[in-house]
Write a protein that holds these residues in place. Structure first.
Motif, short mmCIF file in Angstrom:
data_model
loop_
_atom_site.label_atom_id
_atom_site.label_comp_id
_atom_site.label_asym_id
_atom_site.label_seq_id
_atom_site.Cartn_x
_atom_site.Cartn_y
_atom_site.Cartn_z
N GLY A 1 55.77 47.48 25.94
CA GLY A 1 54.34 47.16 26.06
C GLY A 1 54.14 46.08 27.00
N ALA A 2 55.19 45.72 27.15
CA ALA A 2 54.47 44.78 28.35
C ALA A 2 54.09 45.47 29.85
CB ALA A 2 56.04 44.75 29.29
N GLU A 3 52.97 44.74 30.16
CA GLU A 3 52.38 44.66 31.30
C GLU A 3 52.73 44.52 32.38
OE1 GLU A 3 47.35 44.81 32.24
OE2 GLU A 3 47.93 43.77 30.58
N ARG A 4 52.73 45.34 33.56
CA ARG A 4 53.29 46.09 34.88
C ARG A 4 52.64 45.89 36.23
NH1 ARG A 4 58.94 45.06 34.84
NH2 ARG A 4 59.96 45.59 32.63
N VAL A 5 52.97 44.85 36.80
CA VAL A 5 52.09 45.55 38.33
C VAL A 5 53.29 45.33 39.42
CG1 VAL A 5 50.51 44.20 37.73
CG2 VAL A 5 51.75 42.80 39.16
N GLY A 6 53.10 46.35 40.42
CA GLY A 6 53.85 46.54 42.01
C GLY A 6 52.90 46.44 42.67
N PHE A 7 54.08 45.17 43.98
CA PHE A 7 53.51 44.82 44.52
C PHE A 7 54.68 45.29 46.31
CE2 PHE A 7 51.61 42.44 42.13
CZ PHE A 7 49.43 42.32 42.78
N GLU A 8 54.30 45.87 47.52
CA GLU A 8 55.45 45.72 48.43
C GLU A 8 55.14 45.62 49.71
OE1 GLU A 8 56.94 49.75 48.21
OE2 GLU A 8 55.05 50.63 49.48
N GLY A 9 55.51 45.14 51.09
CA GLY A 9 55.10 44.83 51.91
C GLY A 9 56.93 44.00 52.73
N SER A 10 55.71 43.20 53.80
CA SER A 10 56.88 42.95 54.40
C SER A 10 56.52 41.94 55.75
CB SER A 10 57.75 44.18 55.77
OG SER A 10 56.56 44.34 56.96
N ALA A 11 57.46 40.82 55.97
CA ALA A 11 57.27 40.49 57.00
C ALA A 11 58.43 39.72 58.16
CB ALA A 11 57.24 39.21 56.26
N THR A 12 57.63 39.46 59.74
CA THR A 12 58.58 39.63 60.66
C THR A 12 58.96 38.10 61.13
OG1 THR A 12 58.55 42.10 61.59
CG2 THR A 12 60.25 40.05 62.51
N VAL A 13 60.06 37.55 60.82
CA VAL A 13 60.08 36.19 61.71
C VAL A 13 61.34 35.77 62.45
CG1 VAL A 13 59.53 35.32 59.31
CG2 VAL A 13 62.27 35.77 59.65
N ASP A 14 61.29 34.49 63.26
CA ASP A 14 61.86 34.36 64.25
C ASP A 14 63.08 32.98 63.50
OD1 ASP A 14 63.56 32.90 65.75
OD2 ASP A 14 62.13 33.00 67.89
N ARG A 15 64.56 33.64 63.28
CA ARG A 15 65.48 32.17 62.03
C ARG A 15 65.65 31.28 62.73
NH1 ARG A 15 70.47 32.93 64.17
NH2 ARG A 15 70.87 34.68 65.84
N THR A 16 65.34 31.58 64.22
CA THR A 16 65.63 30.51 64.84
C THR A 16 64.73 29.40 64.61
OG1 THR A 16 64.34 30.66 67.34
CG2 THR A 16 66.94 31.21 67.09
N ALA A 17 63.35 29.82 64.41
CA ALA A 17 61.90 28.35 63.61
C ALA A 17 62.77 27.74 63.03
CB ALA A 17 61.15 29.13 63.96
N TRP A 18 63.20 28.34 61.69
CA TRP A 18 64.44 27.34 61.56
C TRP A 18 65.89 27.07 61.53
CZ3 TRP A 18 61.20 31.03 60.59
CH2 TRP A 18 59.63 31.54 59.44
N GLY A 19 66.05 26.54 62.40
CA GLY A 19 67.78 26.63 62.48
C GLY A 19 68.70 27.12 62.56
N LEU A 20 68.72 28.37 62.31
CA LEU A 20 69.23 29.19 62.15
C LEU A 20 69.76 29.79 63.97
CD1 LEU A 20 67.89 31.64 58.87
CD2 LEU A 20 69.63 29.33 59.16
#
Length: 201
Positions: free
Chosen positions: A153-172
């Protein structure tokens, strides 16, 4: 199990807090169901293939506005120590100061700052991603994948997607040179999300 729980079912893709046309009845607050969702990533390894992984412990809240998607929002907190690339030695290395420094910075956070509809059921979500106390803006391209009332009886929604990031911007920035040229780990990381969220009672 507490706030954080390990997911049991997985698929790769993204959560979005924006709804499609004619979905005003879905407006409200939602909690991400971590047992039916996945937050994953992929990064180039040794210049020839991709290493894929996921974070298995996280919590997230969405506010959907089905009539005015720009009023929607998302808030996500991920436990860094839950990183899983299906190789224990690599996972331990990723938790160290060479990468995420999980003991010092135990959480990754995302908080949306804007949302917009860009197609019939496509959206763009912009927000602040914080890793190791460094905050950078990221843009997620998202698809609304449907809504339903489940067997409980729970109302659910679904989403999908993506993003590309440069890890070095966060010090990795950790890397190693290869004898044949190039580096061991790519700088670009593809983030992927597949989210099922349950509407608050």
């Amino acid at each position: 199990m507490g706030i954080f729980s390990r997911k049991n079912d997985t698929t790769v893709a993204v959560a979005t807090p924006v709804a499609g046309p004619g979905l005003g009845h879905l407006t409200g607050g939602y909690t991400i169901d971590t047992t039916h969702s996945q937050i994953g990533f992929a990064v180039r390894h040794a210049m020839v293939t991709n290493v894929r992984g996921e974070f298995t412990e996280y919590e997230g809240k969405l506010h959907l506005d089905g009539d005015q998607p720009a009023n929607s929002s998302a808030d996500l907190v991920i436990k860094v120590a839950s990183i899983d690339t299906n190789q224990a030695q690599r996972d331990e290395h990723l938790r160290t100061g060479d990468f995420f420094a999980a003991d010092t910075y135990p959480e990754i956070r995302f908080r949306s700052t804007s949302a917009e509809r860009v197609g019939d059921e496509s959206y763009r979500l912009t927000g602040d991603l914080t890793i190791k106390d460094t905050t950078r803006q990221v843009v997620l391209d998202l698809d609304f994948t449907g809504h339903a009332t489940d067997v409980y009886g729970a109302e659910r929604v679904g989403f999908e997607g993506s993003a590309t990031v440069d890890r070095t911007a966060w010090g990795l920035t950790y890397n190693a040179a290869l004898e044949t040229g190039g580096v061991l780990i790519g700088e670009k990381v593809k983030l992927s999300f597949d989210i099922s969220a349950v509407k608050a009672a």
